[in-house]
Write an enzyme that holds these catalytic residues in place. Structure first.
Site, PDB file in Angstrom:
ATOM      1  N   THR A 121       0.826  -1.215   0.000  1.00 19.54           N
ATOM      2  CA  THR A 121       0.000   0.000   0.000  1.00 19.54           C
ATOM      3  C   THR A 121       0.852   1.253   0.000  1.00 19.54           C
ATOM      4  O   THR A 121       0.643   2.174  -0.801  1.00 19.54           O
ATOM      5  CB  THR A 121      -0.935   0.005   1.220  1.00 19.54           C
ATOM      6  OG1 THR A 121      -1.771  -1.152   1.185  1.00 19.54           O
ATOM      7  CG2 THR A 121      -1.796   1.247   1.244  1.00 19.54           C
ATOM      8  N   GLN A 154      -5.832  -1.614  -2.886  1.00 11.88           N
ATOM      9  CA  GLN A 154      -5.194  -0.412  -2.349  1.00 11.88           C
ATOM     10  C   GLN A 154      -4.325   0.264  -3.406  1.00 11.88           C
ATOM     11  O   GLN A 154      -3.484  -0.372  -4.041  1.00 11.88           O
ATOM     12  CB  GLN A 154      -4.334  -0.761  -1.133  1.00 11.88           C
ATOM     13  CG  GLN A 154      -5.113  -1.334   0.041  1.00 11.88           C
ATOM     14  CD  GLN A 154      -5.088  -2.848   0.066  1.00 11.88           C
ATOM     15  OE1 GLN A 154      -5.004  -3.497  -0.991  1.00 11.88           O
ATOM     16  NE2 GLN A 154      -5.139  -3.429   1.262  1.00 11.88           N
ATOM     17  N   GLN A 205      -9.765   2.731  -3.446  1.00  8.90           N
ATOM     18  CA  GLN A 205      -9.427   2.320  -2.084  1.00  8.90           C
ATOM     19  C   GLN A 205      -8.107   2.960  -1.657  1.00  8.90           C
ATOM     20  O   GLN A 205      -7.132   2.954  -2.407  1.00  8.90           O
ATOM     21  CB  GLN A 205      -9.323   0.796  -1.989  1.00  8.90           C
ATOM     22  CG  GLN A 205      -9.064   0.276  -0.589  1.00  8.90           C
ATOM     23  CD  GLN A 205      -9.099  -1.243  -0.497  1.00  8.90           C
ATOM     24  OE1 GLN A 205      -9.496  -1.916  -1.444  1.00  8.90           O
ATOM     25  NE2 GLN A 205      -8.688  -1.775   0.650  1.00  8.90           N
ATOM     26  N   ASP A 206      -8.104   3.529  -0.449  1.00  8.45           N
ATOM     27  CA  ASP A 206      -6.892   4.127   0.133  1.00  8.45           C
ATOM     28  C   ASP A 206      -6.372   5.308  -0.691  1.00  8.45           C
ATOM     29  O   ASP A 206      -5.171   5.416  -0.966  1.00  8.45           O
ATOM     30  CB  ASP A 206      -5.787   3.073   0.280  1.00  8.45           C
ATOM     31  CG  ASP A 206      -6.122   2.021   1.319  1.00  8.45           C
ATOM     32  OD1 ASP A 206      -7.218   2.095   1.894  1.00  8.45           O
ATOM     33  OD2 ASP A 206      -5.288   1.129   1.555  1.00  8.45           O
ATOM     34  N   ASP A 215     -11.990   2.985   2.941  1.00  9.66           N
ATOM     35  CA  ASP A 215     -10.898   3.533   3.753  1.00  9.66           C
ATOM     36  C   ASP A 215     -10.101   4.581   2.976  1.00  9.66           C
ATOM     37  O   ASP A 215      -8.866   4.614   3.029  1.00  9.66           O
ATOM     38  CB  ASP A 215      -9.947   2.410   4.204  1.00  9.66           C
ATOM     39  CG  ASP A 215     -10.648   1.301   4.962  1.00  9.66           C
ATOM     40  OD1 ASP A 215     -11.717   1.567   5.544  1.00  9.66           O
ATOM     41  OD2 ASP A 215     -10.140   0.163   4.958  1.00  9.66           O
ATOM     42  N   ARG A 229     -13.970   3.435  10.407  1.00  9.96           N
ATOM     43  CA  ARG A 229     -13.690   2.252  11.226  1.00  9.96           C
ATOM     44  C   ARG A 229     -12.258   2.350  11.707  1.00  9.96           C
ATOM     45  O   ARG A 229     -11.401   2.951  11.042  1.00  9.96           O
ATOM     46  CB  ARG A 229     -13.923   0.966  10.434  1.00  9.96           C
ATOM     47  CG  ARG A 229     -13.081   0.810   9.176  1.00  9.96           C
ATOM     48  CD  ARG A 229     -13.344  -0.527   8.507  1.00  9.96           C
ATOM     49  NE  ARG A 229     -12.596  -0.685   7.260  1.00  9.96           N
ATOM     50  CZ  ARG A 229     -12.523  -1.833   6.584  1.00  9.96           C
ATOM     51  NH1 ARG A 229     -13.152  -2.923   7.040  1.00  9.96           N
ATOM     52  NH2 ARG A 229     -11.847  -1.905   5.454  1.00  9.96           N
ATOM     53  N   TRP A 262      -8.630   1.556  12.167  1.00  8.25           N
ATOM     54  CA  TRP A 262      -7.529   0.727  11.666  1.00  8.25           C
ATOM     55  C   TRP A 262      -6.650   0.277  12.839  1.00  8.25           C
ATOM     56  O   TRP A 262      -6.143  -0.844  12.848  1.00  8.25           O
ATOM     57  CB  TRP A 262      -6.717   1.535  10.642  1.00  8.25           C
ATOM     58  CG  TRP A 262      -5.619   0.774   9.965  1.00  8.25           C
ATOM     59  CD1 TRP A 262      -5.454  -0.565   9.889  1.00  8.25           C
ATOM     60  CD2 TRP A 262      -4.509   1.350   9.258  1.00  8.25           C
ATOM     61  NE1 TRP A 262      -4.327  -0.880   9.174  1.00  8.25           N
ATOM     62  CE2 TRP A 262      -3.717   0.278   8.766  1.00  8.25           C
ATOM     63  CE3 TRP A 262      -4.108   2.648   8.969  1.00  8.25           C
ATOM     64  CZ2 TRP A 262      -2.559   0.484   8.042  1.00  8.25           C
ATOM     65  CZ3 TRP A 262      -2.956   2.858   8.235  1.00  8.25           C
ATOM     66  CH2 TRP A 262      -2.192   1.784   7.773  1.00  8.25           C
TER      67      TRP A 262
END
Length: 625
Positions: free
Chosen positions: A404, A433, A455-456, A479, A535, A537
């Site tokens: 990532t 990611q 994502q990310d 996320d 949420r 991590w």
């Protein structure tokens, strides 16, 4: 393309055309681009000679007569932007070197072409050399060329109030003399267009002396003697008269000096700079360490010389507020953003401002920790796009996943980074990611920027990093704002592309703040009731939404525990005075918080960022709440 090839062939053929059309006159052919290159490469084998190359968007007229002298026509080559400007373009008279006895205007053509691309009317000029006519004939010729430029300004879109003289070596001495003798009748000569002015408003001295009689000028000998009609002892009066330093006063225009590593070629420079400073006149001095004389005729020193010249001209004539300009079409200092980053001095305390013109720049960028206080300013957020397409499962040269962190399109390690009006993108698509920007530096600010990905998307990663996002657009799926940093998102648009999670904070236990969203709008193309606000991590994740407008895509329960009830005891999730169909406080998870007005009052920029005065660095934006 055909027109460019024809222009190039005309440029290359210029010496032959001139010889064919002109009566014979004494000439010294010992100094040319090729001869200089052959000489330099003996000690610098890595060099390459410069070549003419007419850029797109630049027009050219070559071998244009500008005056009659000694029974022949004197000629110039003129390069100018094809696109017209309402107020006209500044001009540059470009004077070749060669010890006042050799050289041709062809030396200046490559740089003239590049300056024209950057918005200047650039004129490479021929003048009489010592085998044909001694001093002051060259000065008279060049003054006549300046008058010709003003007389024909309308044909080339020239702003007659902004003309610089740029010279190299002996040409630099002549350019300096033009600048210090503005309005002095004795230097005008009798060539044409006397109704027009020969003044210059700036001087660019590329490795040339400004005095023949200064103690530092002791190396000047045969070449100067031939031009000035005798040795210094024999004709001291002429040597002094031809010295620009003798005339410097409060009317002298701004000066740029770009020098080699050989002191003899800048005799009198430091005293000139001191005088200019005493008059309050702007000047710059740059030395290309390790470079030979004639460095401007070979790579790798041609580009830095061009960039120093263009930035100086932009500052003096265009009130340029940027240190570097990046443009895909070659009209700036660099065509690649990374090259501009690399040019920033290490650990600079003053801010370095990089303007990035509209375009798509596909580069994997790195701002090292040594590049501090750097600002990116895009021409527009929608059209200035910094992009790359790595993703976490992509393999490196060893067959390992880059991960990532390794997928980021832009790594920011330097403290004090700022960006405005730019799109930062990871274009890999929905492949897991894929980070657009990873930020580790402290005191990082983004304003009116866009962060595109899935994502990310955005990774505020520095554990001690403080970041501020104002009026930004951030999109993603899962996320897509994640990491341990302290970050405030102020008046931003958060766009959820599908069901998932907006944030995944990993705040350290000792940090009182994590992600803070103020006055933001949360919307997107995700289905109704499908997106969580966040949420954890890591166990001590902290995220707060204050006075935000939440669209119906936000799930009623608001927050998720990442399938770990233990994190409900340590994570801190809170809201205050939100609105919209996605704000259902009565249905939020029991372990989240709805703040009182007093509790929300603790979330000011002062309390969150401490000694980092974001409002002060922006020049003041009122109360920091």
């Amino acid at each position: 393309m055909l027109s460019r090839l024809l222009s190039l062939s005309l440029i290359l053929a210029m010496p032959l055309l001139a010889i064919a059309q002109q009566p014979d006159y004494p000439r010294d052919t010992t100094y040319s681009i090729q001869i200089a290159y052959e000489k330099i490469k003996k000690n610098y084998p890595f060099v390459r000679p410069i070549e003419p190359n007419l850029p797109e968007g630049v027009e050219a007229r070559t071998d244009v007569p500008y005056a009659e002298a000694g029974g022949r026509a004197l000629r110039l080559d003129i390069f100018y932007p094809a696109q017209k400007s309402e107020n006209g373009y500044p001009g540059v008279l470009m004077i070749h070197g060669g010890g006042w006895s050799s050289g041709t205007k062809a030396h200046q053509v490559p740089m003239a072409q590049r300056l024209a691309k950057r918005g200047y009317v650039a004129v490479a000029v021929e003048y009489r050399l010592s085998p044909e006519a001694q001093y002051p004939a060259a000065v008279h010729d060049l003054k006549a060329a300046l008058r010709w430029m003003r007389a024909h300004a309308g044909e080339y879109g020239l702003d007659t109030t902004k003309i610089a003289a740029l010279g190299c070596s002996a040409g630099a001495q002549l350019a300096s003399l033009l600048g210090t003798t503005n309005g002095m009748e004795k230097f005008e000569g009798n060539h044409g267009y006397r109704e027009h002015s020969s003044t210059v408003q700036a001087v660019l001295n590329i490795d040339g002396i400004v005095s023949f009689v200064h103690p530092e000028a002791s190396a000047e000998g045969d070449a100067a003697s031939r031009w000035l009609g005798g040795t210094r002892a024999e004709r001291y009066d002429k040597w002094q008269e031809a010295s620009p330093l003798e005339y410097a006063d409060e009317k002298t225009p701004p000066f740029l000096f770009v020098n080699s590593s050989f002191p003899r070629f800048h005799a009198g420079r430091d005293d000139m700079a001191k005088l200019l400073d005493s008059f309050g006149t702007y000047s710059e001095i740059h030395t290309l360490d390790g470079s030979p004389h004639s460095f401007w005729l070979v790579h790798p020193w041609f580009e830095p010389t061009l960039n120093y010249a263009a930035r100086f001209l932009d500052k003096v004539f265009k009130d340029r507020a940027y240190d570097f300009i990046v443009a895909t079409d070659g009209s700036g200092d660099f065509t690649r953003v990374q090259d501009a980053i690399d040019a920033v001095p290490n650990l600079r305390r003053n801010r370095t401002c990089i303007f990035i013109k509209s375009g798509t720049y596909k580069e994997k960028l790195l701002l090292p920790s040594t590049k501090t206080n750097v600002t990116f300013i895009g021409e527009s957020a929608e059209n200035t796009i910094l992009t790359f397409d790595d993703y976490a499962s992509k393999q490196n040269s060893f067959g390992e996943n880059i991960g990532t962190s390794g997928s980021a399109s832009f790594f920011i390690y330097g403290d004090g980074f700022e960006a405005r009006n730019i799109t930062f993108e990871n274009a890999a698509g929905p492949v897991g990611q894929a980070v657009a920007v990873r930020i580790d530096g402290d005191r990082v600010r983004f304003e009116n920027c866009r962060f595109l990905g899935n994502q990310d998307t955005l990774y505020p990663n520095g554990r001690e990093s403080r970041q501020y996002y104002k009026n930004c657009y951030i999109e993603g799926t899962v996320d897509f704002i994640f990491g341990p940093s302290t970050a405030v998102f102020d008046s931003c648009l958060i766009f959820c592309k599908r069901d998932g999670y907006i944030t995944a904070a990993s705040t350290d236990e000792h940090q009182p703040y994590g992600f803070v969203f103020r006055h933001c709008v949360i919307e997107g193309s995700a289905p109704e009731n499908s997106v969580y606000l966040g949420r954890p991590w890591r166990p001590y994740a902290r995220t707060v939404f204050l006075e935000c407008e939440l669209g119906g895509l936000i799930r009623a329960e608001g927050w998720h525990n990442w399938r770990n009830p233990e994190k409900e005891k340590t994570a801190y999730y809170a809201e205050y005075n939100n609105s919209g169909p996605g704000f259902q406080p009565e249905k939020r998870v029991a372990w989240a918080h709805i703040l009182s007005e007093a509790e929300a009052g603790r979330y000011t920029l002062d309390t969150i960022f401490g000694d980092w005065d974001t409002a002060g660095e922006r020049g003041g934006e009122g109360e920091r709440r």
